[in-house]
Design an enzyme around this catalytic site. Sequence first.
Site, PDB file in Angstrom:
ATOM      1  N   ASP A 208      39.434  33.173  33.133  1.00 44.03           N
ATOM      2  CA  ASP A 208      40.465  34.157  33.423  1.00 44.03           C
ATOM      3  C   ASP A 208      40.359  35.126  32.262  1.00 44.03           C
ATOM      4  O   ASP A 208      40.802  34.829  31.151  1.00 44.03           O
ATOM      5  CB  ASP A 208      41.853  33.487  33.441  1.00 44.03           C
ATOM      6  CG  ASP A 208      42.949  34.489  33.773  1.00 44.03           C
ATOM      7  OD1 ASP A 208      42.881  35.632  33.271  1.00 44.03           O
ATOM      8  OD2 ASP A 208      43.875  34.134  34.521  1.00 44.03           O
ATOM      9  N   HIS A 209      39.739  36.276  32.494  1.00 46.06           N
ATOM     10  CA  HIS A 209      39.332  37.087  31.347  1.00 46.06           C
ATOM     11  C   HIS A 209      40.518  37.602  30.526  1.00 46.06           C
ATOM     12  O   HIS A 209      40.352  38.007  29.387  1.00 46.06           O
ATOM     13  CB  HIS A 209      38.383  38.204  31.764  1.00 46.06           C
ATOM     14  CG  HIS A 209      39.035  39.416  32.349  1.00 46.06           C
ATOM     15  ND1 HIS A 209      39.461  39.470  33.648  1.00 46.06           N
ATOM     16  CD2 HIS A 209      39.346  40.622  31.813  1.00 46.06           C
ATOM     17  CE1 HIS A 209      39.991  40.660  33.883  1.00 46.06           C
ATOM     18  NE2 HIS A 209      39.939  41.377  32.793  1.00 46.06           N
TER      19      HIS A 209
ATOM     20  N   HIS B 293      45.939  36.224  36.157  1.00 47.57           N
ATOM     21  CA  HIS B 293      46.236  36.943  34.911  1.00 47.57           C
ATOM     22  C   HIS B 293      47.743  36.953  34.615  1.00 47.57           C
ATOM     23  O   HIS B 293      48.175  36.678  33.507  1.00 47.57           O
ATOM     24  CB  HIS B 293      45.759  38.392  34.981  1.00 47.57           C
ATOM     25  CG  HIS B 293      44.313  38.539  35.352  1.00 47.57           C
ATOM     26  ND1 HIS B 293      43.360  37.620  35.002  1.00 47.57           N
ATOM     27  CD2 HIS B 293      43.645  39.507  36.042  1.00 47.57           C
ATOM     28  CE1 HIS B 293      42.183  38.027  35.448  1.00 47.57           C
ATOM     29  NE2 HIS B 293      42.337  39.161  36.086  1.00 47.57           N
TER      30      HIS B 293
HETATM   31  C1  BG6 Z   1      40.160  41.655  37.701  1.00 47.73           C
HETATM   32  C2  BG6 Z   1      40.648  42.074  39.053  1.00 47.73           C
HETATM   33  O1  BG6 Z   1      40.282  40.260  37.535  1.00 47.73           O
HETATM   34  O2  BG6 Z   1      40.930  42.306  36.701  1.00 47.73           O
HETATM   35  C3  BG6 Z   1      40.578  43.580  39.211  1.00 47.73           C
HETATM   36  O3  BG6 Z   1      39.863  41.450  40.052  1.00 47.73           O
HETATM   37  C4  BG6 Z   1      41.296  44.264  38.071  1.00 47.73           C
HETATM   38  O4  BG6 Z   1      41.141  44.001  40.450  1.00 47.73           O
HETATM   39  C5  BG6 Z   1      40.823  43.713  36.731  1.00 47.73           C
HETATM   40  O5  BG6 Z   1      41.046  45.666  38.154  1.00 47.73           O
HETATM   41  C6  BG6 Z   1      41.656  44.257  35.597  1.00 47.73           C
HETATM   42  O6  BG6 Z   1      41.089  43.886  34.375  1.00 47.73           O
HETATM   43  P1  BG6 Z   1      41.376  44.705  33.035  1.00 47.73           P
HETATM   44  O7  BG6 Z   1      40.700  43.916  31.975  1.00 47.73           O
HETATM   45  O8  BG6 Z   1      40.813  46.067  33.245  1.00 47.73           O
HETATM   46  O9  BG6 Z   1      42.868  44.737  32.897  1.00 47.73           O
END
Ligand code: BG6
Length: 464
Positions: free
Chosen positions: A156-157, A219
């Site tokens: 989960d980045h 997230h």
């Molecule tokens: C991803 C989603 O996990 O996270 C995308 O699938 C989203 O839809 C993205 O745009 C957002 O990531 P960040 O790091 O730009 O907030």
Amino acid sequence: MPALYALAVRRLLPPRFAIVGVARTEGDDDSWRKEMEQAVKEHARDEFRQDVWSELAEAMRYVSTDFADEGGEDKLEERIEACEREQDLGGNRVYYLAVPPPAFPTIVEALGKRKDDRGWTRVIVEKPFGHDLQSALALNELLRGHFQEDEIFRIDHYLGKETVQNMLALRFANGIFEPIWNRQFVDHVQITVAESIGIEGRAGYYEAAGAVRDIFQNHLLQLLALTAMEPPVEFTAESVRNEKVKVLRALHTPGPKSVVRGQYGRGFVEGEEVVAYREEKGVASDSTTETYVAAKLFVDNWRWADTPFYVRMGKRLARRETTIAIQFKAAPHPPFEESAAEGLRPNVLLIHVQPDEGVSLAIGVKVPGQGMQIRTVHMDFLYGGAFRTGMPEAYERLILDVMLGEATLFTRADEIEEQWLLVDAIVAAWQRDKPGFPNYAAGTWGPPSADDLLHRDGRSWRRH
Ligand code: BG6
């Protein structure tokens, strides 16, 4: 690839190392290297350095295959074994599965079958981890059939973002916050994950996922868990995840009135006219997929009982902004005249996850001059000002952690299952009626019903 490049720039990759890219697209090592060079030039946070790139590119191989094809896995295995032989790699492997969920079972079976004990094997599974609780349980069972829990890295980045990790530092490295981090002092919490972008050509995925599976299930609930969790005994994978899962387990299933969904219509985002969701390429003209969700959640435990956590997330909103706002209760008895304190708002601790990464505390101060006028000002900490280095991308930290076998910033099976339990209940309630979409214009802050959600409680979303 930009993350791997950033690691290469900092000499954080092992000296002997290979990357094998696998996809269905026809191509060979060189065409893939060229494509990735372009991607790195466009997206890497560091300036492009030919010497670093050349070294990395040399370690790159490409295999074009479809896992559904008989023999596809043999082709891949041959390539990997050749790399291992040529560079004497010793057999340690990380498999990174950024593939459509239906492909997971075939791939996991194939990899599991070939696991041997020459070195370690770790598998990174991208989100969405399943489509609902049942499919997540099945996927967890399948993975466990072939891998130990400490070999599985559910990514989960958001957990790799510096500012998200800083939530732990802020809470547990400072003595002043924890004593007031509870229902006695906190009026409510607001978590916002706002994006100005649309679905970026990902209709195939997004139509089936929607905002609730794309951001809320993972997230957003992780941000909530880190905000609400108890202090872990130690900063280890098991301790941190034990505390997070307790929060997820304590989440009260919200009733239908406590959840708002939305879908964007046409509008203007950052000065540009954009199409409605239903007009995006690949989206059904009567699609009922939500691109916005807001909810009022409660964590049913001693620390948080009756303290609302208002959360919202959406695409094509006015601005990109991820924040966690802890709004404290107003001072119990300000000894000033009412007119003196008109410009005073309750204290808010605002964590800017992105952009403008930092932390800000809203406090009341006296306006200089005659009399006693009080106003709210902000005490700000900005990463850019305090630290001269740029912010690493989440994936840099996470990919390196997998190579080191460090799982603290990855979600455990039980966390994912709790997250789905909540989402399944929300989605089940949605099946009963047809939403009146679109209900917010692109470039705004979402549907009016999301404002009502807070107005009913005498509160409002943080002003922007
Ligand atoms: C991803 C989603 O996990 O996270 C995308 O699938 C989203 O839809 C993205 O745009 C957002 O990531 P960040 O790091 O730009 O907030």
